[in-house]
Scaffold this motif. Structure first.
Motif, PDB file in Angstrom:
ATOM      1  N   LEU A 153      34.248  23.068  29.899  1.00 18.96           N
ATOM      2  CA  LEU A 153      35.237  22.870  30.953  1.00 18.96           C
ATOM      3  C   LEU A 153      35.660  21.405  30.911  1.00 18.96           C
ATOM      4  N   PRO A 154      36.953  21.127  30.753  1.00 24.90           N
ATOM      5  CA  PRO A 154      37.415  19.741  30.627  1.00 24.90           C
ATOM      6  C   PRO A 154      37.201  18.962  31.933  1.00 24.90           C
ATOM      7  N   PRO A 155      37.193  17.641  31.848  1.00 24.98           N
ATOM      8  CA  PRO A 155      37.043  16.843  33.073  1.00 24.98           C
ATOM      9  C   PRO A 155      38.249  17.035  33.984  1.00 24.98           C
ATOM     10  N   GLU A 156      37.996  16.937  35.284  1.00 24.87           N
ATOM     11  CA  GLU A 156      39.077  17.081  36.258  1.00 24.87           C
ATOM     12  C   GLU A 156      39.155  15.817  37.093  1.00 24.87           C
ATOM     13  N   GLU A 157      40.352  15.308  37.228  1.00 22.06           N
ATOM     14  CA  GLU A 157      40.554  14.145  38.073  1.00 22.06           C
ATOM     15  C   GLU A 157      41.109  14.620  39.402  1.00 22.06           C
ATOM     16  N   GLY A 158      40.365  14.330  40.457  1.00 24.37           N
ATOM     17  CA  GLY A 158      40.786  14.748  41.787  1.00 24.37           C
ATOM     18  C   GLY A 158      41.218  13.561  42.625  1.00 24.37           C
ATOM     19  N   PHE A 159      41.646  13.833  43.816  1.00 25.25           N
ATOM     20  CA  PHE A 159      42.100  12.782  44.719  1.00 25.25           C
ATOM     21  C   PHE A 159      40.940  11.881  45.124  1.00 25.25           C
ATOM     22  N   LEU A 160      39.809  12.484  45.481  1.00 22.57           N
ATOM     23  CA  LEU A 160      38.654  11.706  45.915  1.00 22.57           C
ATOM     24  C   LEU A 160      37.501  11.709  44.912  1.00 22.57           C
ATOM     25  N   ILE A 161      37.353  12.813  44.195  1.00 19.51           N
ATOM     26  CA  ILE A 161      36.197  12.960  43.301  1.00 19.51           C
ATOM     27  C   ILE A 161      36.676  13.357  41.911  1.00 19.51           C
ATOM     28  N   ASP A 162      36.125  12.698  40.904  1.00 17.10           N
ATOM     29  CA  ASP A 162      36.393  13.071  39.519  1.00 17.10           C
ATOM     30  C   ASP A 162      35.210  13.891  39.017  1.00 17.10           C
ATOM     31  N   GLU A 163      35.491  15.027  38.406  1.00 14.84           N
ATOM     32  CA  GLU A 163      34.453  15.879  37.840  1.00 14.84           C
ATOM     33  C   GLU A 163      34.356  15.618  36.340  1.00 14.84           C
ATOM     34  N   ARG A 200      33.308  16.295  32.307  1.00 15.00           N
ATOM     35  CA  ARG A 200      33.333  17.455  31.408  1.00 15.00           C
ATOM     36  C   ARG A 200      32.021  18.226  31.586  1.00 15.00           C
ATOM     37  N   THR A 201      32.104  19.550  31.595  1.00 12.71           N
ATOM     38  CA  THR A 201      30.926  20.392  31.813  1.00 12.71           C
ATOM     39  C   THR A 201      30.793  21.391  30.673  1.00 12.71           C
ATOM     40  N   GLU A 202      29.574  21.614  30.232  1.00  9.95           N
ATOM     41  CA  GLU A 202      29.288  22.635  29.219  1.00  9.95           C
ATOM     42  C   GLU A 202      28.426  23.714  29.862  1.00  9.95           C
ATOM     43  N   ILE A 203      28.862  24.952  29.718  1.00  8.82           N
ATOM     44  CA  ILE A 203      28.113  26.094  30.245  1.00  8.82           C
ATOM     45  C   ILE A 203      27.739  26.978  29.068  1.00  8.82           C
ATOM     46  N   TYR A 204      26.465  27.261  28.951  1.00 15.83           N
ATOM     47  CA  TYR A 204      25.996  28.119  27.865  1.00 15.83           C
ATOM     48  C   TYR A 204      25.934  29.551  28.365  1.00 15.83           C
ATOM     49  N   THR A 205      26.669  30.427  27.689  1.00 15.32           N
ATOM     50  CA  THR A 205      26.795  31.817  28.112  1.00 15.32           C
ATOM     51  C   THR A 205      26.880  32.688  26.869  1.00 15.32           C
ATOM     52  N   PHE A 206      27.400  33.901  27.020  1.00 15.67           N
ATOM     53  CA  PHE A 206      27.585  34.839  25.923  1.00 15.67           C
ATOM     54  C   PHE A 206      29.024  35.320  25.904  1.00 15.67           C
ATOM     55  N   THR A 207      29.468  35.739  24.731  1.00 14.28           N
ATOM     56  CA  THR A 207      30.747  36.432  24.617  1.00 14.28           C
ATOM     57  C   THR A 207      30.486  37.823  24.059  1.00 14.28           C
ATOM     58  N   ALA A 208      31.382  38.735  24.363  1.00 15.23           N
ATOM     59  CA  ALA A 208      31.315  40.105  23.843  1.00 15.23           C
ATOM     60  C   ALA A 208      32.614  40.352  23.083  1.00 15.23           C
ATOM     61  N   THR A 209      32.492  40.526  21.771  1.00 10.28           N
ATOM     62  CA  THR A 209      33.676  40.680  20.940  1.00 10.28           C
ATOM     63  C   THR A 209      33.579  41.945  20.099  1.00 10.28           C
TER      64      THR A 209
END
Length: 94
Positions: A43-53, A55-64
């Protein structure tokens, strides 16, 4: 839990609430022809009005299916939701 509530003489509301182990969801998807693989969702970084988030990495699964590439669109819970809706749609057609 399944809760059935009559709404009209010919219409019944059904609510289903359940707890499903992740391994059962993966097995269901594999039985439906999906290959379940690990995936790092970034998930890319997000710049907010008061708080900047950051970059986040989430480990999950995909079904293809064969020929499909891994992407956030085929995250295993999204695919499971689509498949369950299809099963319920088939049930409603009986």
């Amino acid at each position: 839990m399944i809760l059935l509530t009559p709404k009209t003489p010919d219409l019944i509301k059904m609510e289903i609430k359940t707890h499903i182990p992740q391994v059962d969801i993966i097995h269901f998807l594999q039985c439906r022809g999906y290959e379940v693989k690990g995936y790092c969702l970034v998930l890319p970084p997000e710049e907010g009005f008061l708080i900047d988030e950051p970059r986040t990495e989430i480990y999950t699964f995909t079904a293809t299916k064969e020929g499909e590439g891994q992407s956030p669109n085929n995250e295993f819970l999204k695919v499971f939701e689509r498949e369950i809706k299809e099963v319920l749609k088939e049930f409603m057609e009986v």
